[in-house]
Every structure is written in structure tokens, then in C-alpha cells.
Scaffold this active site. Structure first.
Site, short mmCIF file in Angstrom:
data_model
loop_
_atom_site.label_atom_id
_atom_site.label_comp_id
_atom_site.label_asym_id
_atom_site.label_seq_id
_atom_site.Cartn_x
_atom_site.Cartn_y
_atom_site.Cartn_z
N HIS A 17 0.84 -1.20 0.00
CA HIS A 17 0.00 0.00 0.00
C HIS A 17 0.88 1.25 0.00
CE1 HIS A 17 -3.13 -2.61 2.23
NE2 HIS A 17 -3.59 -2.44 1.01
N LYS A 41 -18.17 -5.96 8.09
CA LYS A 41 -16.84 -6.55 8.11
C LYS A 41 -16.24 -6.51 9.51
CE LYS A 41 -12.88 -6.37 5.01
NZ LYS A 41 -12.20 -5.63 3.95
N ARG A 90 -2.20 -6.67 -7.93
CA ARG A 90 -1.09 -7.62 -7.84
C ARG A 90 -1.15 -8.70 -8.90
NH1 ARG A 90 -2.91 -9.10 -1.98
NH2 ARG A 90 -4.77 -8.88 -3.21
N SER A 128 -3.04 -7.63 3.06
CA SER A 128 -3.45 -7.37 4.44
C SER A 128 -3.86 -8.66 5.13
CB SER A 128 -4.60 -6.36 4.49
OG SER A 128 -4.15 -5.09 4.10
#
Length: 140
Positions: A17, A41, A90, A128
Site C-alpha cells: 500500500h 466486516k 497484484r 493485508s
């Protein structure tokens, strides 16, 4: 002034990040790291902790600011005056997901462009989720 919004949960923020933010600074006058809050979440770190960590990480860079936000990313772009959304990818799965989100955002507001940056090779395997796993196992 060109303002970009870099939205995410950043639970936690990773070196990947950080690299995306640093690269975005070459393209934009200001980067707002937008820490999304989703009541559905479950997070490892509170919103306040995530915002504070990002602000600490970029303490020497006045053009980066972390802010929490709720709701639609496009609405937050309007709120902070961002004309661009920055996303890092990615792999092919990330690209497919981000293309879908970018298309929705473009429909909602065609004046806000999504800029996709490819992850640096050394950061392609960082996520993450993996960072949370490491932190969980290190503290047991």
C-alpha cells in the site's frame, strides 16, 4: 489541484500500500488514503488505529492524508474534491475485480477516473490478509 483517493480497509496498511501511495504522489498533488468502514466486516484494528497508523507512516509527507469514510467511494470523492481513484493490483484476479468496480464508479460519475497501478515485484505477494495472519500467530 489533482487530488486522488486511495480507498481500502488497510487492516493493516502494508508496504505494498505504501509503495502505491508513494508512486501516486508522482502523478497527483495530493493523495487521500480513504479508510473504508463497513459495518458488515470484522476488522483486526479499529478505524482510528488504521487512520493513525497511516498518518504516522506518512508523517513527513504533507501531501498524504488518511481519512475514514462510510458509504460509496464516489460520494467520498465528491466530499473531498478528488478527481481520481487510485487502485493497486497484484494479479489478474485483482485486475478483473478492479475493472468491475471502476466500471460502476464510471457509471456513477464519468468525471472521476480510476487509475490502476501495478504492484512492484517485491510487493506482489503482500496482502493485508497475510499480514493479519502473521500478526495473529506472532501474538499467540
Amino acid at each position: 489541484m489533482k487530488i486522488a483517493l486511495f480507498p481500502g480497509s488497510f487492516d493493516p496498511i502494508t508496504l505494498g500500500h505504501k509503495a502505491i501511495v508513494e508512486r501516486a504522489l508522482a502523478l497527483f498533488d495530493k493523495v487521500i488514503v480513504a479508510v473504508g468502514v463497513n459495518s458488515e466486516k470484522k476488522y483486526m484494528f479499529s478505524t482510528e488505529q488504521r487512520v493513525a497508523r497511516i498518518n504516522e507512516m506518512f508523517a513527513n509527507e504533507s501531501r498524504v492524508e488518511a481519512k475514514e469514510y462510510y458509504g460509496m467511494t464516489i460520494d467520498f470523492c465528491h466530499e473531498v474534491g478528488a478527481q481520481f481513484i487510485v487502485r493497486g493490483i497484484r494479479n489478474a484476479q485483482d485486475l478483473e475485480y478492479e475493472q468491475t468496480i471502476a466500471a460502476v464508479n464510471q457509471k456513477l460519475d464519468p468525471s472521476i477516473d480510476t487509475v490502476i497501478l501495478l504492484a512492484d515485484l517485491q510487493h506482489r505477494d503482500i496482502s493485508s490478509t497475510l499480514e493479519r495472519e502473521k500478526l495473529t500467530h506472532c501474538h499467540q
